[in-house]
Motif scaffolding. Sequence first.
Motif, PDB file in Angstrom:
ATOM      1  N   GLU A  59       0.945  -1.081  -0.125  1.00 44.75           N
ATOM      2  CA  GLU A  59       0.402  -0.536   0.110  1.00 44.75           C
ATOM      3  C   GLU A  59       1.159   1.056  -0.028  1.00 44.75           C
ATOM      4  O   GLU A  59       0.405   2.140  -1.083  1.00 44.75           O
ATOM      5  CB  GLU A  59      -1.047  -0.085   1.402  1.00 44.75           C
ATOM      6  CG  GLU A  59      -1.768  -1.174   0.734  1.00 44.75           C
ATOM      7  CD  GLU A  59      -2.972  -0.840   1.731  1.00 44.75           C
ATOM      8  OE1 GLU A  59      -3.208  -0.584   3.630  1.00 44.75           O
ATOM      9  OE2 GLU A  59      -4.018  -1.470   1.833  1.00 44.75           O
ATOM     10  N   LYS A  91       1.572   2.095  -3.477  1.00 43.75           N
ATOM     11  CA  LYS A  91       0.704   2.206  -4.288  1.00 43.75           C
ATOM     12  C   LYS A  91       0.320   4.080  -4.372  1.00 43.75           C
ATOM     13  O   LYS A  91       0.049   4.642  -5.268  1.00 43.75           O
ATOM     14  CB  LYS A  91      -0.422   0.777  -4.098  1.00 43.75           C
ATOM     15  CG  LYS A  91      -1.596   1.529  -5.120  1.00 43.75           C
ATOM     16  CD  LYS A  91      -2.565   0.813  -4.644  1.00 43.75           C
ATOM     17  CE  LYS A  91      -3.795   0.970  -5.584  1.00 43.75           C
ATOM     18  NZ  LYS A  91      -4.848  -0.127  -5.717  1.00 43.75           N
ATOM     19  N   TYR A  92       0.184   4.399  -3.033  1.00 43.72           N
ATOM     20  CA  TYR A  92      -0.685   5.176  -2.077  1.00 43.72           C
ATOM     21  C   TYR A  92       0.074   6.589  -2.182  1.00 43.72           C
ATOM     22  O   TYR A  92      -0.140   7.742  -1.653  1.00 43.72           O
ATOM     23  CB  TYR A  92      -1.842   5.323  -1.360  1.00 43.72           C
ATOM     24  CG  TYR A  92      -2.446   4.000  -1.700  1.00 43.72           C
ATOM     25  CD1 TYR A  92      -3.107   3.020  -1.012  1.00 43.72           C
ATOM     26  CD2 TYR A  92      -3.563   3.990  -2.182  1.00 43.72           C
ATOM     27  CE1 TYR A  92      -3.898   1.899  -1.477  1.00 43.72           C
ATOM     28  CE2 TYR A  92      -4.685   3.561  -2.892  1.00 43.72           C
ATOM     29  CZ  TYR A  92      -5.395   1.806  -2.796  1.00 43.72           C
ATOM     30  OH  TYR A  92      -5.644   1.385  -2.719  1.00 43.72           O
ATOM     31  N   ILE A  93       1.583   6.125  -1.858  1.00 41.88           N
ATOM     32  CA  ILE A  93       2.478   6.769  -1.027  1.00 41.88           C
ATOM     33  C   ILE A  93       3.328   6.980  -1.762  1.00 41.88           C
ATOM     34  O   ILE A  93       4.271   8.445  -1.656  1.00 41.88           O
ATOM     35  CB  ILE A  93       2.831   6.334   0.941  1.00 41.88           C
ATOM     36  CG1 ILE A  93       1.142   6.494   1.225  1.00 41.88           C
ATOM     37  CG2 ILE A  93       3.545   7.600   0.795  1.00 41.88           C
ATOM     38  CD1 ILE A  93       0.702   7.539   1.605  1.00 41.88           C
ATOM     39  N   LYS A 149       4.278   9.576  -4.608  1.00 42.36           N
ATOM     40  CA  LYS A 149       3.811  10.986  -3.995  1.00 42.36           C
ATOM     41  C   LYS A 149       4.733  12.148  -4.271  1.00 42.36           C
ATOM     42  O   LYS A 149       5.256  12.834  -4.104  1.00 42.36           O
ATOM     43  CB  LYS A 149       2.745  11.417  -3.566  1.00 42.36           C
ATOM     44  CG  LYS A 149       1.043  11.312  -4.360  1.00 42.36           C
ATOM     45  CD  LYS A 149       0.141  11.742  -3.329  1.00 42.36           C
ATOM     46  CE  LYS A 149      -0.705  10.997  -2.572  1.00 42.36           C
ATOM     47  NZ  LYS A 149      -1.624  11.472  -1.231  1.00 42.36           N
ATOM     48  N   ARG A 152      -4.789  -2.083   4.788  1.00 37.60           N
ATOM     49  CA  ARG A 152      -5.731  -1.682   5.676  1.00 37.60           C
ATOM     50  C   ARG A 152      -7.302  -1.479   5.121  1.00 37.60           C
ATOM     51  O   ARG A 152      -7.606  -1.173   5.743  1.00 37.60           O
ATOM     52  CB  ARG A 152      -5.520  -0.106   5.455  1.00 37.60           C
ATOM     53  CG  ARG A 152      -4.603   0.590   4.895  1.00 37.60           C
ATOM     54  CD  ARG A 152      -4.375   2.082   4.589  1.00 37.60           C
ATOM     55  NE  ARG A 152      -4.841   3.302   5.490  1.00 37.60           N
ATOM     56  CZ  ARG A 152      -5.746   3.784   5.461  1.00 37.60           C
ATOM     57  NH1 ARG A 152      -6.303   3.801   3.943  1.00 37.60           N
ATOM     58  NH2 ARG A 152      -6.136   4.946   6.455  1.00 37.60           N
ATOM     59  N   TYR A 173      -4.225   8.541   7.182  1.00 43.23           N
ATOM     60  CA  TYR A 173      -2.802   7.346   5.979  1.00 43.23           C
ATOM     61  C   TYR A 173      -2.714   8.602   5.463  1.00 43.23           C
ATOM     62  O   TYR A 173      -3.084   9.814   5.079  1.00 43.23           O
ATOM     63  CB  TYR A 173      -3.988   6.400   5.544  1.00 43.23           C
ATOM     64  CG  TYR A 173      -2.852   5.657   4.947  1.00 43.23           C
ATOM     65  CD1 TYR A 173      -2.932   5.350   3.703  1.00 43.23           C
ATOM     66  CD2 TYR A 173      -1.510   5.306   5.468  1.00 43.23           C
ATOM     67  CE1 TYR A 173      -1.866   4.458   2.937  1.00 43.23           C
ATOM     68  CE2 TYR A 173      -0.703   4.861   5.303  1.00 43.23           C
ATOM     69  CZ  TYR A 173      -1.194   4.438   3.893  1.00 43.23           C
ATOM     70  OH  TYR A 173       0.926   3.104   3.335  1.00 43.23           O
ATOM     71  N   ASP A 174      -1.166   9.022   5.056  1.00 45.53           N
ATOM     72  CA  ASP A 174      -0.290   9.467   4.324  1.00 45.53           C
ATOM     73  C   ASP A 174       0.005  10.591   5.630  1.00 45.53           C
ATOM     74  O   ASP A 174      -0.005  11.437   5.318  1.00 45.53           O
ATOM     75  CB  ASP A 174      -1.470   9.960   3.229  1.00 45.53           C
ATOM     76  CG  ASP A 174      -0.064  10.801   2.426  1.00 45.53           C
ATOM     77  OD1 ASP A 174      -0.568  11.759   1.791  1.00 45.53           O
ATOM     78  OD2 ASP A 174       0.893  11.121   2.241  1.00 45.53           O
ATOM     79  N   LYS A 188       6.538  15.442   0.923  1.00 42.53           N
ATOM     80  CA  LYS A 188       4.745  15.409   1.220  1.00 42.53           C
ATOM     81  C   LYS A 188       4.232  17.056   0.990  1.00 42.53           C
ATOM     82  O   LYS A 188       3.914  17.350   0.472  1.00 42.53           O
ATOM     83  CB  LYS A 188       4.532  14.886   2.823  1.00 42.53           C
ATOM     84  CG  LYS A 188       3.141  15.088   2.724  1.00 42.53           C
ATOM     85  CD  LYS A 188       2.549  14.235   4.148  1.00 42.53           C
ATOM     86  CE  LYS A 188       1.465  14.245   4.803  1.00 42.53           C
ATOM     87  NZ  LYS A 188       0.210  14.738   4.126  1.00 42.53           N
ATOM     88  N   HIS A 197       4.318  17.979  -2.465  1.00 39.83           N
ATOM     89  CA  HIS A 197       3.070  17.322  -3.674  1.00 39.83           C
ATOM     90  C   HIS A 197       3.036  17.767  -5.067  1.00 39.83           C
ATOM     91  O   HIS A 197       2.985  16.736  -5.296  1.00 39.83           O
ATOM     92  CB  HIS A 197       2.295  16.390  -2.256  1.00 39.83           C
ATOM     93  CG  HIS A 197       2.513  14.693  -1.593  1.00 39.83           C
ATOM     94  ND1 HIS A 197       2.087  14.033  -1.362  1.00 39.83           N
ATOM     95  CD2 HIS A 197       3.975  14.514  -2.311  1.00 39.83           C
ATOM     96  CE1 HIS A 197       2.239  13.227  -0.298  1.00 39.83           C
ATOM     97  NE2 HIS A 197       3.313  12.945  -1.001  1.00 39.83           N
TER      98      HIS A 197
END
Lengths: 433, 433
Positions: free
Chosen positions: A185, A188-190, A193, A364, A413-414, B72, B75
Motif C-alpha cells: 500500500e 501504491k498510495y504514498i 507522491k 488497510r 493515512y498519508d 510531502k 506533493h
Amino acid sequence: MQQIANIPNPVNKRMVIVGGGFAGLQLARKCARHNMQVVLIDRNNYHQFQPLFYQVATAGLEPSSISFPLRKIFHEKNDVHFRMAKLEEVDPQKQMVYTNLGYLEYDYLVLATGVSTNYFGLENVKKNAIPMKSVSEAIYLRNRILENYEKALNETDEEAQQALMNIVIVGGGPTGVELAGALAEMRKYILPKDYPELDFSKMQIYLFEAGDRLLQGMLEKSGEEAYQSLGKMGVQVYLNRPVEDYDGEQIMTKQGENFRAKTLIWTAGVTGRAIQGLPDSVLTRSNRIHVDQYNRIKGYKNVFAIGDIAYMETPQYPNGHPQVAQVAIQQAQHLSKNLVRYERGQDMKLFFYEDRGTMATIGRHRAVADLPLIHLRGFAAWILWLFVHLMAIVGVKNRFFIFINWMWNYITYDQSLRVLIRPKMFRYNKPGE
Amino acid sequence: MQQIANIPNPVNKRMVIVGGGFAGLQLARKCARHNMQVVLIDRNNYHQFQPLFYQVATAGLEPSSISFPLRKIFHEKNDVHFRMAKLEEVDPQKQMVYTNLGYLEYDYLVLATGVSTNYFGLENVKKNAIPMKSVSEAIYLRNRILENYEKALNETDEEAQQALMNIVIVGGGPTGVELAGALAEMRKYILPKDYPELDFSKMQIYLFEAGDRLLQGMLEKSGEEAYQSLGKMGVQVYLNRPVEDYDGEQIMTKQGENFRAKTLIWTAGVTGRAIQGLPDSVLTRSNRIHVDQYNRIKGYKNVFAIGDIAYMETPQYPNGHPQVAQVAIQQAQHLSKNLVRYERGQDMKLFFYEDRGTMATIGRHRAVADLPLIHLRGFAAWILWLFVHLMAIVGVKNRFFIFINWMWNYITYDQSLRVLIRPKMFRYNKPGE
C-alpha cells in the motif's frame, strides 16, 4: 553487589517479574490486586505493542503510539515497583535475582522475557538482514527504507536503482504477511507522491516462505486467502523457498534462485535464550523454557515462565502453544489466580488455552481471521482484535485515548511519518548489538 | 563528481535553496508559483518546527508532530525538487553548488542554512552539555532526562541522587525560558507519579543568564514577567551569571559559584558557519553572512542569504535582525517577490522587518508576549502565535490536522511520551558528531 535500591520490604510476598511484554504486564496488573508486592523488570522503560510494529516500520504510526511507559501503567498501584534493568542471573536456591542494578530476593519469580529473532545459524543473513522484534528495530527499518529511496533518486544505473527500491520479506507468518501488505500500500498510495521522479512499477516486493503455505499457525483457508490477497496487491509470494544466503544485495534461496534487493526483512523465526543460573536442561525446542501445566519450571518450586518463552505441552497442544499474545495473556491471568489459590493452601489448576481467534491484516482493508465465535470480517474484525489486545495492556481510561489515536492515524493515512530522524549523536551499528 | 541525478533542465531559471527551515521552506513554496524551477536541499528529509523543540525535550510532543517531511509539502508542486543532501561547496563564478550527491548549476542560489549552537569556545561545556537545536537533539535530551531518573532511583547516596535529578539550563532567551517552564511542570505534575519513590522537592531546576535580564530580545517587562513566573514555579533563576565550566556534574559560574547537576542544557547562543567557496570576509558577527537590504551577499550577483544565517543592517536594526522565525519568513516572502521583479527587469525593493510580535511560553498556562497590534494573553495568544508559524510551513489542508494533533496533545497532557527508545543499533556518541 548491592541490593536494588529503594524497594521496601514486602508486607507479604514479593513477586519478581522479568519482562514487560503482554505476559509480564498482564501478570503484574493482576497480581497487584492480590496483596503481593510486584517488582517488574524490563530492559526498556516501556511496553512495546508488538502487533503494530509493522505499522511503525511502514511509517503508518509513530513509535510512541505503540510504546506504553511502564511507569505510567502503574501510576495508581502502590506496591508495584518498576525498574529498567537487565536480568543477569538467577539463583533459585537462594531465591535471588541479579540485575545490573543490584540483586533482589523473591518469593516468586516469573520469567516473561519473550523471544528474539532466529537466524537459524545463517551468519550472513544475521549480518545483513533487518529484524523486526522491537520498536527500535521497526524505526531502524523505516529509516533504512526511506534512505534507500533517497539513494535511488540519485542512482543513474537502472539495475542498481531497482535493487534500492526492491524489498524482500522472509517469513510468511502474520508479521511477514502484514508487512508485505503494508508495503504494497505504501508503494501504491504514498511513495509515488513522495518520489515523483521514480517509477514504482519497477519496485518489487517479495515474500519468501520456507513452508508450503502462508500463515502456518492459522487455518489453511486463511493462508490461502492471504496468498490471493497479496497477489492481487502485487506482492510476489514464493512458497517452499527457504532463504539460505544474503550478502546485503543478493538473496539466494535453497533452490539456487537469485533475487536482488538492498532491503531484506527477516521475520522467519524466533528463539528463546538461556537464563544464567538455570541449567540448559530447562530449555527445549527453539530455546524455550519447559514448564508444566502450571507454568512452573520443572524442578523449581517458585520459578515460573509465561508467554512466548514458555513451552508447555497440553493434550490440545502437544508441541507447545503458538507464540502469540493471547496465549501470553491467558497464561498470565491463569497464573495470577493460581498463585492466589496457592497462597490460600488450595490446589492450583491446570492451564488450558482457549483459542478465541487469530487475525492477520493485509493492508488497510483486508484481514484474515480464524474467529471461532464471531464471524466478523474486515475493518470491524480488525478493530475488535486490536481492542482486545489493548485491553491487556492499559487501564480503561487510557484505552480510549490510545484507540482514538490509532483510529485517527488510520483515517489520516498519508501521515507525515516519513521522516528520517537520524539522531546526530548516534552512529549506526548493526541490529542486535 | 557527477551532476545530481534525475533533475530535469529547467524551462526558465533554476533556484537552488540550501536549507529547509522557516526561511528556505517559505521561499521554496513562494517561488514554486513563479515559473521557476526550485531545487531544495537539506541534510534531513524533513522540516523541523523549532518553536516546539522544547515540547519534545520534555516529553510533551512526539518528534513526528513537529517534523514535516519536505517531500510531502511539495506533493502538488511539479517543478520543486527535493534532495536530502549536504552542501559541500559553492562556486559563485561557475554558478555551481557541490553536494554529496553531485553538483548542480544554478541561476539563483539562496543560503538558508540556519545557525547552530555556540559554545563560545568553552570546550568542556561543548563536551558535556546537551544542545537543543534539532529534533534529534531534543529526543536525546529527553532520553537523557529519563535515564537519569532511572539511575536516581537506584542511587542510595543522597547527594548523588540529587545531582541526577537536578537540571540546569544556560541561556535565558525564549528557548531557555520555555524549557525551564516545561520542566517545572513536568516536575510538578508528571514525575512524582512516574517515580513515587523519589522526593521531587529535592529536584532543583536552575536557569542561568549571563545578562542582566531574561528574554533579552523582547521588551523589558516581558523579561520581568518571565522572571516572576518562573520563580513562582520554583525555577531558580540566576541573572548576571555567565557559566564558564561544566565537567558533566559540576557547573561553575564566572563568579566562582558551584552547582551540581548531571544534566546541563546549553541554549546560550548560536553561531553561523563558513561556507566553502565563499571567502571568510562575507562572515560577520557570530559567523552570520553579511547581506545587503535585498538579502544579497555583497559582491555576488545571484547569491542570497536569508533567515538566521543572514546578517542585514537596516535603520531600525543597525545590529542585524533578531534570529527568529518571523524574520526568516518575511525575508523569504520579500525575496520571492524581489526575484519576480528582477526577472521582469524591474527594481528590487529594500527589506524592512515588520515586528508583529514575539512570544515565549512559560509552562502550559502562561506566556509573555510583545504583540504590538493585538493584546492577547495566555492560551489564545499562544494558539495564534503557533498557528501563524504553522502557516509558513504547510498548506491549508495539513494545518488543520497538525493543529488538532497539537491541541490533542495539549489537552491530554500526561501523554505516554516518557519512553526511552534507545535504538538497539545505535551507539551513543556525543552530540554534534
